[in-house]
Write a protein that holds these residues in place. Sequence first.
Motif, PDB file in Angstrom:
ATOM      1  N   LEU A 311     -25.002-113.837 -71.608  1.00 21.54           N
ATOM      2  CA  LEU A 311     -25.892-113.773 -72.544  1.00 21.54           C
ATOM      3  C   LEU A 311     -25.247-113.664 -74.192  1.00 21.54           C
ATOM      4  CD1 LEU A 311     -28.409-111.643 -71.871  1.00 21.54           C
ATOM      5  CD2 LEU A 311     -28.803-113.574 -71.675  1.00 21.54           C
ATOM      6  N   GLY A 312     -23.821-113.422 -74.497  1.00 24.50           N
ATOM      7  CA  GLY A 312     -22.750-114.354 -75.437  1.00 24.50           C
ATOM      8  C   GLY A 312     -22.319-112.455 -75.805  1.00 24.50           C
ATOM      9  N   TRP A 313     -22.523-112.001 -75.451  1.00 22.11           N
ATOM     10  CA  TRP A 313     -22.737-109.781 -75.579  1.00 22.11           C
ATOM     11  C   TRP A 313     -20.733-110.177 -74.833  1.00 22.11           C
ATOM     12  CZ3 TRP A 313     -24.422-107.158 -79.049  1.00 22.11           C
ATOM     13  CH2 TRP A 313     -26.019-107.621 -79.800  1.00 22.11           C
ATOM     14  N   GLU A 314     -20.002-109.742 -75.859  1.00 20.88           N
ATOM     15  CA  GLU A 314     -18.231-110.122 -75.723  1.00 20.88           C
ATOM     16  C   GLU A 314     -17.637-108.325 -76.233  1.00 20.88           C
ATOM     17  OE1 GLU A 314     -16.296-111.929 -74.078  1.00 20.88           O
ATOM     18  OE2 GLU A 314     -17.397-113.562 -74.366  1.00 20.88           O
ATOM     19  N   PRO A 315     -17.358-108.483 -75.282  1.00 20.85           N
ATOM     20  CA  PRO A 315     -16.480-106.462 -75.301  1.00 20.85           C
ATOM     21  C   PRO A 315     -16.461-105.609 -76.573  1.00 20.85           C
ATOM     22  CG  PRO A 315     -15.191-107.514 -73.185  1.00 20.85           C
ATOM     23  CD  PRO A 315     -15.971-108.961 -73.970  1.00 20.85           C
ATOM     24  N   SER A 316     -15.928-106.891 -77.634  1.00 20.70           N
ATOM     25  CA  SER A 316     -15.908-105.733 -78.778  1.00 20.70           C
ATOM     26  C   SER A 316     -17.070-106.047 -79.366  1.00 20.70           C
ATOM     27  CB  SER A 316     -14.793-107.634 -79.165  1.00 20.70           C
ATOM     28  OG  SER A 316     -15.733-108.762 -79.351  1.00 20.70           O
ATOM     29  N   ARG A 317     -18.169-106.125 -79.289  1.00 22.85           N
ATOM     30  CA  ARG A 317     -19.731-106.016 -80.032  1.00 22.85           C
ATOM     31  C   ARG A 317     -20.167-104.865 -79.195  1.00 22.85           C
ATOM     32  NH1 ARG A 317     -19.039-107.845 -83.667  1.00 22.85           N
ATOM     33  NH2 ARG A 317     -21.115-107.513 -84.648  1.00 22.85           N
ATOM     34  N   LEU A 334     -10.520-102.327 -71.851  1.00 23.23           N
ATOM     35  CA  LEU A 334     -11.473-103.277 -72.217  1.00 23.23           C
ATOM     36  C   LEU A 334     -12.198-103.612 -73.045  1.00 23.23           C
ATOM     37  CD1 LEU A 334     -14.043-102.112 -69.397  1.00 23.23           C
ATOM     38  CD2 LEU A 334     -12.193-103.578 -68.684  1.00 23.23           C
ATOM     39  N   GLY A 335     -11.205-103.438 -74.209  1.00 24.70           N
ATOM     40  CA  GLY A 335     -11.384-104.228 -75.380  1.00 24.70           C
ATOM     41  C   GLY A 335     -12.348-103.864 -76.116  1.00 24.70           C
ATOM     42  N   LEU A 336     -13.508-103.264 -76.426  1.00 26.40           N
ATOM     43  CA  LEU A 336     -14.148-102.913 -77.251  1.00 26.40           C
ATOM     44  C   LEU A 336     -14.202-102.712 -78.317  1.00 26.40           C
ATOM     45  CD1 LEU A 336     -15.792 -99.792 -74.796  1.00 26.40           C
ATOM     46  CD2 LEU A 336     -15.638-102.523 -74.436  1.00 26.40           C
ATOM     47  N   GLY A 337     -14.824-102.252 -79.139  1.00 23.57           N
ATOM     48  CA  GLY A 337     -14.092-103.024 -80.311  1.00 23.57           C
ATOM     49  C   GLY A 337     -14.385-101.456 -81.490  1.00 23.57           C
TER      50      GLY A 337
END
Length: 390
Positions: A311-317, A334-337
Amino acid sequence: MRIVEVRERTFPISSPIRNAVVDFSQMTLSLAAVITDEVRDGRRVVGFGFNSNGRYGQGSLMRERFVPRLTAAAPDDLLDDDGLIDPHRAWDVLMTNEKPGGHGERSVAVGVLDMALWDLRAKLEGRPLYDLIAEKYGTGAPDRRVFVYAAGGYYHPGKGTRGLKDELLSYLDRGYTVVKMKIGGAPLAEDLERVEAALSVLGPGQRLMVDANGRFDAEEATAYLTGLESYDLHWYEEPTDPLDYHGLNQVAERRTSVPLATGENLFSSQDALNLARYGGLDPERDYLQFDCALSYGLVEYLRTLESLRPLGWEPSRFIPHGGHQMSLNIAAGLGLGGNESYPDLFQPFGGFPDGVEVEDGHITMPELAGIGFEGKADLAAVCASLVEDV
């Protein structure tokens, strides 16, 4: 290896503070220890886990349902092909005979044990959890530099705008560049005065978040939005009840600039998917705050990331709620925001290992085995008190 015992104890994290919905005068959490028969450097290997603030301790659920399932399980049901604890298999054991839905407090009890199992697994491998997560579920290499923001600005007896400003300045002086305050617990005009007072202490490159803790219906949340959009805010958090997707959608449709953030009070991948489908959020500018310690742990968090990515949600968000080291490890792996931080609250369970400093709004993860609880002296002492005879 074999799990020989699981212990848990309730600890107070009470404080005179309040947000728009609850006060923290009676707040507790559960600390769990998963004890094994494995020995490293002459000591038993033990994994520790605890829940975030806001949902209270869950000792009875663990004692009555989840711990007995874990300790009664056959080793083959808990271990991987290398003979080490497999948190995914253990999660399946914990959730045996549990119906779907109705996540409530159950998700917190499982989240505590899941955290302890991941701490245990990384300790058995003798490496930081973020390194293990990056190898198995990320790009292979962790990003040890993690963005953190300072959560505070609660309503506090006798603390006016001068006290609020002093508090936020103390966070900025410690290296944070983004700070958060509460709204919704006072009339709109008073809250806007508080927001303006907070903004007055910010310098170049520093930002403010506001958090309503799900206090408003759509009409009230939109009324606040009208006032808040005149400010340059980092985000407007939980404007409506966590499960009011329609109300949140109405707020999202009305906003023109301020990003929205929510999710800390949703406890499953299915709830997260419903939020993404029906909440009106924009994966290019909004943020999700799911907290593994409250929502069945990392095993479920991985499912959430997987279900929302199409749905377009990348880990950075994703910037988790809770301010604990488990989410810091997930963010690095995991490269979260980034991750929430409580510089002065809910100690000793919040914060970073000793010697870790905030620089330009970021911390660098130390190389400690497991989650890193033993690197924080006050927290290590509390953990040790649970297993002092082992």
